[in-house]
Design a protein around this motif. Structure first.
Motif, PDB file in Angstrom:
ATOM      1  N   ILE A 433       0.838  -1.207   0.000  1.00  0.00           N
ATOM      2  CA  ILE A 433       0.000   0.000   0.000  1.00  0.00           C
ATOM      3  C   ILE A 433       0.870   1.253   0.000  1.00  0.00           C
ATOM      4  CG2 ILE A 433      -1.654   1.341   1.344  1.00  0.00           C
ATOM      5  CD1 ILE A 433      -2.898  -1.322   2.257  1.00  0.00           C
ATOM      6  N   TYR A 434       1.916   1.254   0.844  1.00  0.00           N
ATOM      7  CA  TYR A 434       2.814   2.419   0.862  1.00  0.00           C
ATOM      8  C   TYR A 434       3.559   2.540  -0.474  1.00  0.00           C
ATOM      9  CZ  TYR A 434       2.349   3.470   5.866  1.00  0.00           C
ATOM     10  OH  TYR A 434       1.880   3.854   7.100  1.00  0.00           O
ATOM     11  N   ASP A 435       3.993   1.414  -1.022  1.00  0.00           N
ATOM     12  CA  ASP A 435       4.755   1.414  -2.268  1.00  0.00           C
ATOM     13  C   ASP A 435       3.925   1.966  -3.432  1.00  0.00           C
ATOM     14  OD1 ASP A 435       6.712   0.992  -4.120  1.00  0.00           O
ATOM     15  OD2 ASP A 435       6.543  -1.184  -4.164  1.00  0.00           O
ATOM     16  N   ALA A 451      10.803  -0.037   4.906  1.00  0.00           N
ATOM     17  CA  ALA A 451      10.866  -0.589   6.267  1.00  0.00           C
ATOM     18  C   ALA A 451       9.952  -1.806   6.407  1.00  0.00           C
ATOM     19  CB  ALA A 451      10.487   0.485   7.283  1.00  0.00           C
ATOM     20  N   ALA A 452       8.752  -1.733   5.814  1.00  0.00           N
ATOM     21  CA  ALA A 452       7.813  -2.856   5.892  1.00  0.00           C
ATOM     22  C   ALA A 452       8.320  -4.052   5.094  1.00  0.00           C
ATOM     23  CB  ALA A 452       6.436  -2.431   5.396  1.00  0.00           C
ATOM     24  N   SER A 456       9.268  -7.860   6.528  1.00  0.00           N
ATOM     25  CA  SER A 456       8.629  -8.993   5.861  1.00  0.00           C
ATOM     26  C   SER A 456       9.674  -9.976   5.360  1.00  0.00           C
ATOM     27  CB  SER A 456       7.756  -8.506   4.706  1.00  0.00           C
ATOM     28  OG  SER A 456       7.158  -9.579   4.018  1.00  0.00           O
ATOM     29  N   ALA A 457      10.780  -9.457   4.839  1.00  0.00           N
ATOM     30  CA  ALA A 457      11.856 -10.318   4.333  1.00  0.00           C
ATOM     31  C   ALA A 457      12.497 -11.132   5.460  1.00  0.00           C
ATOM     32  CB  ALA A 457      12.910  -9.469   3.636  1.00  0.00           C
ATOM     33  N   GLN A 458      12.503 -10.582   6.666  1.00  0.00           N
ATOM     34  CA  GLN A 458      13.056 -11.324   7.800  1.00  0.00           C
ATOM     35  C   GLN A 458      12.321 -12.641   8.022  1.00  0.00           C
ATOM     36  OE1 GLN A 458      12.817  -8.422  11.048  1.00  0.00           O
ATOM     37  NE2 GLN A 458      15.033  -8.330  11.101  1.00  0.00           N
ATOM     38  N   GLN A 459      11.047 -12.676   7.645  1.00  0.00           N
ATOM     39  CA  GLN A 459      10.255 -13.882   7.838  1.00  0.00           C
ATOM     40  C   GLN A 459      10.231 -14.760   6.577  1.00  0.00           C
ATOM     41  OE1 GLN A 459       6.854 -13.848  10.481  1.00  0.00           O
ATOM     42  NE2 GLN A 459       6.761 -11.624  10.330  1.00  0.00           N
ATOM     43  N   VAL A 462      10.004 -14.008  -0.136  1.00  0.00           N
ATOM     44  CA  VAL A 462      10.897 -13.860  -1.283  1.00  0.00           C
ATOM     45  C   VAL A 462      10.588 -12.580  -2.053  1.00  0.00           C
ATOM     46  CG1 VAL A 462      11.639 -14.897  -3.452  1.00  0.00           C
ATOM     47  CG2 VAL A 462      11.124 -16.352  -1.483  1.00  0.00           C
ATOM     48  N   GLY A 463       9.315 -12.290  -2.250  1.00  0.00           N
ATOM     49  CA  GLY A 463       8.937 -11.087  -2.966  1.00  0.00           C
ATOM     50  C   GLY A 463       9.432  -9.828  -2.279  1.00  0.00           C
ATOM     51  N   ALA A 464       9.512  -9.869  -0.956  1.00  0.00           N
ATOM     52  CA  ALA A 464       9.999  -8.707  -0.208  1.00  0.00           C
ATOM     53  C   ALA A 464      11.478  -8.474  -0.484  1.00  0.00           C
ATOM     54  CB  ALA A 464       9.759  -8.905   1.285  1.00  0.00           C
ATOM     55  N   ASP A 465      12.269  -9.548  -0.552  1.00  0.00           N
ATOM     56  CA  ASP A 465      13.694  -9.394  -0.871  1.00  0.00           C
ATOM     57  C   ASP A 465      13.880  -8.774  -2.252  1.00  0.00           C
ATOM     58  OD1 ASP A 465      15.645 -10.140   1.094  1.00  0.00           O
ATOM     59  OD2 ASP A 465      14.831 -12.162   1.061  1.00  0.00           O
ATOM     60  N   LEU A 466      13.073  -9.211  -3.207  1.00  0.00           N
ATOM     61  CA  LEU A 466      13.152  -8.650  -4.552  1.00  0.00           C
ATOM     62  C   LEU A 466      12.846  -7.155  -4.525  1.00  0.00           C
ATOM     63  CD1 LEU A 466      13.399  -9.041  -7.632  1.00  0.00           C
ATOM     64  CD2 LEU A 466      10.937  -9.543  -7.640  1.00  0.00           C
ATOM     65  N   LYS A 467      11.792  -6.773  -3.790  1.00  0.00           N
ATOM     66  CA  LYS A 467      11.411  -5.365  -3.710  1.00  0.00           C
ATOM     67  C   LYS A 467      12.495  -4.524  -3.029  1.00  0.00           C
ATOM     68  CE  LYS A 467       7.341  -4.489  -5.529  1.00  0.00           C
ATOM     69  NZ  LYS A 467       7.149  -3.372  -6.473  1.00  0.00           N
ATOM     70  N   ILE A 468      13.082  -5.056  -1.975  1.00  0.00           N
ATOM     71  CA  ILE A 468      14.136  -4.320  -1.267  1.00  0.00           C
ATOM     72  C   ILE A 468      15.310  -4.076  -2.213  1.00  0.00           C
ATOM     73  CG2 ILE A 468      15.789  -4.400   0.630  1.00  0.00           C
ATOM     74  CD1 ILE A 468      13.729  -6.166   2.121  1.00  0.00           C
ATOM     75  N   GLY A 469      15.649  -5.106  -3.005  1.00  0.00           N
ATOM     76  CA  GLY A 469      16.706  -4.931  -3.992  1.00  0.00           C
ATOM     77  C   GLY A 469      16.393  -3.796  -4.949  1.00  0.00           C
ATOM     78  N   ASP A 470      15.128  -3.725  -5.414  1.00  0.00           N
ATOM     79  CA  ASP A 470      14.724  -2.639  -6.317  1.00  0.00           C
ATOM     80  C   ASP A 470      14.863  -1.275  -5.641  1.00  0.00           C
ATOM     81  OD1 ASP A 470      14.133  -4.491  -8.250  1.00  0.00           O
ATOM     82  OD2 ASP A 470      11.969  -4.492  -7.876  1.00  0.00           O
ATOM     83  N   PHE A 471      14.458  -1.222  -4.360  1.00  0.00           N
ATOM     84  CA  PHE A 471      14.509   0.061  -3.640  1.00  0.00           C
ATOM     85  C   PHE A 471      15.953   0.562  -3.533  1.00  0.00           C
ATOM     86  CE2 PHE A 471      10.185  -0.383  -2.996  1.00  0.00           C
ATOM     87  CZ  PHE A 471       9.650   0.620  -2.196  1.00  0.00           C
ATOM     88  N   TYR A 472      16.891  -0.353  -3.236  1.00  0.00           N
ATOM     89  CA  TYR A 472      18.289   0.072  -3.124  1.00  0.00           C
ATOM     90  C   TYR A 472      18.905   0.327  -4.505  1.00  0.00           C
ATOM     91  CZ  TYR A 472      18.596  -0.731   1.892  1.00  0.00           C
ATOM     92  OH  TYR A 472      18.427  -0.649   3.244  1.00  0.00           O
ATOM     93  N   TYR A 473      18.461  -0.374  -5.515  1.00  0.00           N
ATOM     94  CA  TYR A 473      19.004  -0.184  -6.864  1.00  0.00           C
ATOM     95  C   TYR A 473      18.610   1.190  -7.408  1.00  0.00           C
ATOM     96  CZ  TYR A 473      20.143  -1.159 -11.753  1.00  0.00           C
ATOM     97  OH  TYR A 473      20.670  -1.115 -13.023  1.00  0.00           O
ATOM     98  N   TYR A 474      17.352   1.554  -7.213  1.00  0.00           N
ATOM     99  CA  TYR A 474      16.863   2.826  -7.772  1.00  0.00           C
ATOM    100  C   TYR A 474      16.919   3.980  -6.768  1.00  0.00           C
ATOM    101  CZ  TYR A 474      15.064  -0.008 -11.610  1.00  0.00           C
ATOM    102  OH  TYR A 474      14.947  -0.861 -12.675  1.00  0.00           O
ATOM    103  N   GLY A 475      17.262   3.673  -5.491  1.00  0.00           N
ATOM    104  CA  GLY A 475      17.322   4.734  -4.493  1.00  0.00           C
ATOM    105  C   GLY A 475      15.965   5.258  -4.094  1.00  0.00           C
ATOM    106  N   MET A 476      14.996   4.360  -3.933  1.00  0.00           N
ATOM    107  CA  MET A 476      13.642   4.771  -3.526  1.00  0.00           C
ATOM    108  C   MET A 476      13.520   4.668  -2.006  1.00  0.00           C
ATOM    109  SD  MET A 476      11.230   3.043  -6.481  1.00  0.00           S
ATOM    110  CE  MET A 476      11.668   1.366  -6.064  1.00  0.00           C
ATOM    111  N   GLY A 477      13.272   5.781  -1.344  1.00  0.00           N
ATOM    112  CA  GLY A 477      13.158   5.780   0.112  1.00  0.00           C
ATOM    113  C   GLY A 477      14.479   5.637   0.819  1.00  0.00           C
ATOM    114  N   THR A 478      15.558   5.615   0.075  1.00  0.00           N
ATOM    115  CA  THR A 478      16.906   5.469   0.634  1.00  0.00           C
ATOM    116  C   THR A 478      17.908   5.890  -0.429  1.00  0.00           C
ATOM    117  OG1 THR A 478      18.461   3.907   1.663  1.00  0.00           O
ATOM    118  CG2 THR A 478      17.105   3.074  -0.141  1.00  0.00           C
ATOM    119  N   GLU A 479      19.179   5.877  -0.087  1.00  0.00           N
ATOM    120  CA  GLU A 479      20.215   6.195  -1.069  1.00  0.00           C
ATOM    121  C   GLU A 479      20.481   4.964  -1.945  1.00  0.00           C
ATOM    122  OE1 GLU A 479      23.625   7.452   1.063  1.00  0.00           O
ATOM    123  OE2 GLU A 479      22.740   9.373   1.695  1.00  0.00           O
TER     124      GLU A 479
END
Length: 625
Positions: A433-435, A451-452, A456-459, A462-479
């Motif tokens: 929803i936030y995304d 953050a969400a 989620s990835a801690q548990q 798999v889809g959460a790990d993929l999304k986190i990778g995208d966030f760090y690759y494109y710098g969304m919500g982080t550097e």
């Protein structure tokens, strides 16, 4: 401490004012939740709670805060909810402390303060608030804002799990908990639409006298599945219709309702008659029910040997209740020699089908080392599964209904609460929803989405790990951080996620965050295509480009080798030195457009010259008569 003090005061005889407060609170709860066949009336609920609050009831203030938080009968007002929660929490109300902790943890309507959230969650859990116990158990399980501690997590989860077990032991089966993942739906038909189709089909077939459809419809009502409310009366009605046709499953289910007194007056005689009819048809539900009556001597002589025989027959047909009962007999030694190994075997079979009591018993056996080496981690996984089956998990379904109705902010509140309790599907849905930017409750949606996804990835999502990778690759919500992107893409790739394999291939191909390695890139592209059919065409295009790149690279290397050999052989003699590709290749890359134009001009000139020669040749030939 204040919570315990209140418990002692409640043991004293009630004063008229205390009785009036209790009656008002109970009336408000009935009107709020519709319990005891009371019609839901949110205005009346708020009126009752307001009166009780004026008389000093902290619990009433907490319920009012809930109504303001979720907009039940009133407009959502987080500030008003926080004010009421703060007053009630200061007086020791555990539910108010838990709600205040949620607001601090989520940062909804107020500044985020996770340390203060932990403090309030701890107070609420100590006051026996089961939702706060789940929240603290989850945090200690994964080390979220607190030290990771398996034993502490078990101690927090255990009271909530025991509450679920008590409900089941009192023959009050929990409603079916259906978990919908918002991110995975995409353009597929909505599960709610599918549920309606399934229910419509069963209702149509049941109305035409199909006994199996009548039993299925009864099961849906019994467990409250496929969007239907839990309704034992309606379930019994359909069981009776199928039972009249001699359906063994219907006879077994009706027998269970009569032996346990669910919606009907308990009657061993009626249950025995129904079970025997079902046993004649070889139905495992009825066979297990008859074994249950023999084990406890209900309407028949108690006989552990007969119970064991019947349970074994039903278990061989895959009945999970029978498997659990066999495990219970082996762990207690009823009619058999105690055998913890066999108990674990049967409990595991039942637990694999979602049997809650079997999961709880396995947790206790792993925790205490009965029949298996002690393992706190295994026990914790089992006990968490049981604790999450409480009625508090139904907020997942309520949130989904609100989301599908377009009430995204209301849904987000419920999903956020469930996420705080450790429900992985809720954490993923909050992130989604936030995304998607679907909520108006925050302007910092990408950071909160990240953050969400991380929790989620801690548990193991798999889809959460993929999304986190995208966030760090494109710098969304982080550097931008390619190293972290690679770490999460690799985690998702190891779980056989084709998109993560494709992303790693791309990064290897272009040397982004990884050493440029075209052979490794090809390997990851091949893995992605093998893992998912959806990846075949995108991979085919990228692999064609990659093969061309590899061919060009090999050609350039060959040219360098030839240049070096010629320069070494003829350079000293003739003074001719052929430059390496590091000299002329960057120039080609910079001037590629001019080079391309020159090539096209040369080709066009050649075509024109050829055409001119062909025209001249035709003119030079003598005319044919």
């Amino acid at each position: 401490a204040k919570g315990r003090g209140q418990a002692k005061e409640e043991e004293k005889p009630e004063t008229p004012e205390q009785r009036r407060v209790r009656e008002l609170v109970e009336e408000g709860m009935r009107c709020l939740s519709g319990i005891n066949n009371t019609k839901i009336d949110l205005n009346k609920a708020m009126d009752s709670f307001t009166q009780a609050s004026a008389l000093g009831s902290l619990r009433a203030k907490s319920y009012m805060g809930e109504m303001y938080k979720h907009g039940k009968g009133v407009d959502v007002d987080i500030d008003k909810a926080r004010e009421l929660f703060t007053i009630a929490a200061a007086g020791g109300d555990a539910a108010a402390q838990r709600n205040l902790a949620f607001l601090y943890a989520s940062g909804i309507g107020m500044e985020e303060d996770r340390m203060r959230a932990i403090l309030y969650y701890h107070f609420a859990a100590t006051g026996n608030d089961h939702l706060a116990q789940l929240a603290m158990g989850y945090r200690h399980m994964y080390g979220v804002d607190v030290p990771k501690n398996c034993q502490a997590a078990v101690e927090y989860y255990l009271p909530a799990a025991e509450a679920v077990v008590r409900e089941i032991q009192q023959f009050r089966p929990p409603p079916m908990m259906e978990r919908h993942t918002l991110a995975s739906e995409g353009s597929k038909p909505r599960p709610s639409d599918q549920d309606e189709d399934v229910v419509d089909y069963y209702q149509y077939s049941a109305a035409r006298g199909d006994a199996s459809a009548q039993v299925a419809l009864g099961q849906l009502h019994y467990f409250g599945a496929r969007g239907l409310e839990q309704d034992y009366g309606e379930a019994l009605r359909w069981y009776e219709k199928a039972g009249e046709q001699g359906d063994g499953n219907a006879l077994g289910h009706m027998g269970n309702m009569y032996v346990q007194g669910i919606h009907v007056k308990a009657s061993n005689e009626t249950a025995l008659r129904l079970f025997k009819k079902g046993v004649e048809k070889g139905n495992p539900v009825a066979i297990n029910g008859l074994g249950y009556m023999h084990m406890y001597g209900m309407g028949v002589d108690q006989s552990f040997s007969e119970a064991m025989k019947l349970f074994s027959q039903a278990a061989e047909q895959g009945n999970q209740e029978a498997r659990f009962n066999l495990g219970a007999m082996y762990i207690t030694g009823l009619g058999v020699t105690k055998d913890y190994a066999k108990a674990i075997y049967y409990f595991t079979l039942a637990a694999n089908r979602g049997h809650m009591l079997a999961l709880y018993n396995l947790a206790m056996m792993h925790l205490n080392g009965f029949g298996t080496p002690r393992s706190c981690n295994n026990a914790l996984q089992f006990i968490k599964s049981v604790a999450e089956r409480g009625s508090w998990g139904l907020r997942l379904q309520d949130a989904y209904k609100l989301y599908r109705a377009g009430e995204v902010d209301y849904a987000l509140l419920l999903y956020s609460e469930a996420a705080e309790l450790g429900y992985e599907v809720a954490q993923g849905n909050v992130a989604h929803i936030y995304d998607e930017g679907g909520s108006k409750m925050t302007t910092d949606s990408k950071r909160k989405a990240l953050a969400a996804y991380e929790i989620s990835a801690q548990q193991g999502a798999v889809g959460a790990d993929l999304k986190i990778g995208d966030f760090y690759y494109y710098g969304m919500g982080t550097e931008v951080n390619y190293r972290k992107a690679v770490t999460h893409y690799r985690a998702a790739s190891e779980a056989r996620n084709a998109q993560a394999m494709f992303n790693l291939a791309y990064m290897h191909e272009h040397g982004i965050g990884l050493p440029q390695d075209l052979h490794l890139a090809k390997r990851f592209y091949d893995m992605a295509a093998e893992t998912s059919q959806d990846a075949v065409w995108p991979v085919a295009l990228c692999r064609t480009k990659l093969l061309l790149s590899m061919a060009v690279t090999e050609f350039v290397e060959y040219v360098d080798q030839v240049s070096l050999r010629l320069s070494t052989q003829y350079g000293p003699k003739y003074g001719i030195w052929l430059p390496p590709s590091t000299v002329w290749l960057p120039w080609l890359e910079q001037q590629w457009d001019l080079i391309l134009i020159a090539i096209l001009v040369c080709q066009l000139s050649f075509v024109l010259l050829l055409r001119s020669h062909m025209s001249a040749a035709r003119l030079a030939q003598p005319a044919r008569r």
